[in-house]
Design a protein around this motif. Structure first.
Motif, PDB file in Angstrom:
ATOM      1  N   ARG A   1       1.104   0.224   8.268  1.00 61.05           N
ATOM      2  CA  ARG A   1       0.978   0.216   6.809  1.00 61.05           C
ATOM      3  C   ARG A   1      -0.074   1.218   6.291  1.00 61.05           C
ATOM      4  O   ARG A   1      -0.176   1.688   5.289  1.00 61.05           O
ATOM      5  CB  ARG A   1       0.658  -1.178   6.188  1.00 61.05           C
TER       6      ARG A   1
ATOM      7  N   ASP B   1       8.746  -2.609   0.768  1.00 62.06           N
ATOM      8  CA  ASP B   1       7.074  -3.211   0.611  1.00 62.06           C
ATOM      9  C   ASP B   1       6.549  -3.939   1.860  1.00 62.06           C
ATOM     10  O   ASP B   1       7.538  -4.710   2.282  1.00 62.06           O
ATOM     11  CB  ASP B   1       6.934  -4.027  -0.588  1.00 62.06           C
ATOM     12  N   PRO B   2       5.557  -3.773   2.209  1.00 59.75           N
ATOM     13  CA  PRO B   2       4.433  -2.916   1.602  1.00 59.75           C
ATOM     14  C   PRO B   2       4.482  -1.562   2.201  1.00 59.75           C
ATOM     15  O   PRO B   2       3.238  -0.989   2.276  1.00 59.75           O
ATOM     16  CB  PRO B   2       3.137  -3.894   2.193  1.00 59.75           C
TER      17      PRO B   2
ATOM     18  N   ARG C   1       4.678   2.620   2.684  1.00 57.38           N
ATOM     19  CA  ARG C   1       4.718   3.732   1.814  1.00 57.38           C
ATOM     20  C   ARG C   1       5.713   4.729   2.044  1.00 57.38           C
ATOM     21  O   ARG C   1       5.261   5.347   3.428  1.00 57.38           O
ATOM     22  CB  ARG C   1       3.175   4.320   1.711  1.00 57.38           C
TER      23      ARG C   1
END
Length: 338
Positions: A144, A167-168, A170
């Motif tokens: 993450r 999610d989570p 990027r």
């Protein structure tokens, strides 16, 4: 390339069309070495996994096909029951060697990837799932913390094979870029890809693999973990499976027999079956590391590998929850291997 069994077609046999890769361990299926009293196999043998996947999922071809393990898990995870997943694994590969960095860049070891920008072709590529899982479980990398950049490896425009809520994590899309160019231009610090970027293929000194002796790292990992990563599975359309009871189990038997024949050829040191020096010696080494059947099919002989992959899928949002092995795979009597 298309092939059909050499035995005469019988009205009793069920025609089944299948698409899969051009491997030695599938050769006897289309060359006629493996036949069936139940199924008349019409095989399309292709060199590109991506073409097989898209023609089966998007083009509606074939009753059975080789399929990305990650895509099969993702479909089942979102409640899609249109495919029956067989514990037949045409594609397997250790993936320590699938991480590429700049020779003069900031990434010298796996832990350096934390907080960096890393390029990927798609999130749901099985090789990527395996590598990310390896980084997290073996080297403590927080996935993450990474900014992921999605682009085609050497050609722009690669798209996800299945829609996923990510999610989570990027994840940034770069539809006009290529991973190869992004790495060379220092727009990303590393690339994870099953297919080596063009700069690696041409041995550009500016780019190298993160694991410089990745084959030895992979052998050590196999010895310690008992894991031989699975890339592809065999799937059958649910409607065909339901219309022809026993067809899936028979297809699994046929693929297993073809694979067992290939394993025996690999170990033959009298007249090597592969145009590769030391092929039999490397096969014997694989046998010592993995077992007598060093390319196993079936659930039980692969449970450790499958369990770990399903953990990775849940951790990486490939599936919305952790799938159980027995809810993903069609169970059959474990195939007898050579």
């Amino acid at each position: 390339m298309t092939g059909t069994p050499k035995t005469p077609t019988s009205a009793r046999r069920i025609p089944v069309r299948a698409g899969f890769g051009d491997y030695d361990h599938t050769r006897d299926l289309w060359a006629g070495g493996v036949t069936s009293d139940m199924l008349a196999l019409d095989a399309d043998v292709l060199g590109s996994p991506e073409e097989i996947f898209s023609r089966f999922l998007e083009g509606g071809e074939w009753e059975a096909a080789e399929m990305s393990f990650a895509v099969a898990a993702a479909l089942r995870g979102r409640g899609d029951d249109s495919l029956v997943v067989l514990p037949v694994f045409p594609g397997r590969s250790f993936r320590h060697g699938a991480i590429y960095v700049r020779a003069d860049g900031p990434v010298a070891e796996p832990g350096d990837l934390a907080g960096r920008r890393v390029g990927i072709p798609v999130w749901a590529q099985t090789a990527g799932v395996q590598v990310r899982g390896l980084l997290a479980s073996e080297y403590g990398v927080d996935l993450r913390s990474i900014e992921w950049v999605r682009a085609g490896v050497d050609t722009p425009g690669r798209e996800e094979p299945v829609s996923l809520p990510l999610d989570p994590y990027r994840i940034e899309s770069a539809p006009g870029a290529t991973l190869d160019r992004l790495l060379l231009d220092a727009e990303v610090d590393a690339v994870i890809s099953a297919r080596p970027p063009a700069s690696v293929e041409r041995r550009d000194p500016r780019v190298r693999r993160l694991f410089k002796k990745h084959t030895f790292d992979e052998m050590d990992y196999a010895r310690r973990s008992g894991v031989f990563p699975i890339m592809h599975v065999l799937v059958m359309r649910r409607e065909f499976h339901d219309a022809h009871p026993g067809a899936a189990h028979e297809l699994q038997r046929m693929f297993t027999e073809a694979k067992d024949r290939s394993v025996r050829r690999a170990l033959n040191s009298v007249v090597p079956s592969y145009p590769l020096p030391w092929a039999a010696a490397n096969a014997a080494r694989a046998r010592d590391l993995i077992g007598d059947d060093f390319w196993p099919y079936g659930v039980e002989s692969n449970r450790t590998t499958i369990d770990l992959f399903l953990d990775h899928c849940a951790d990486q949002s490939i599936t919305p929850r952790r799938l159980g092995v027995d809810e993903l795979f069609l169970r059959a009597p474990e195939p007898a291997s050579a």
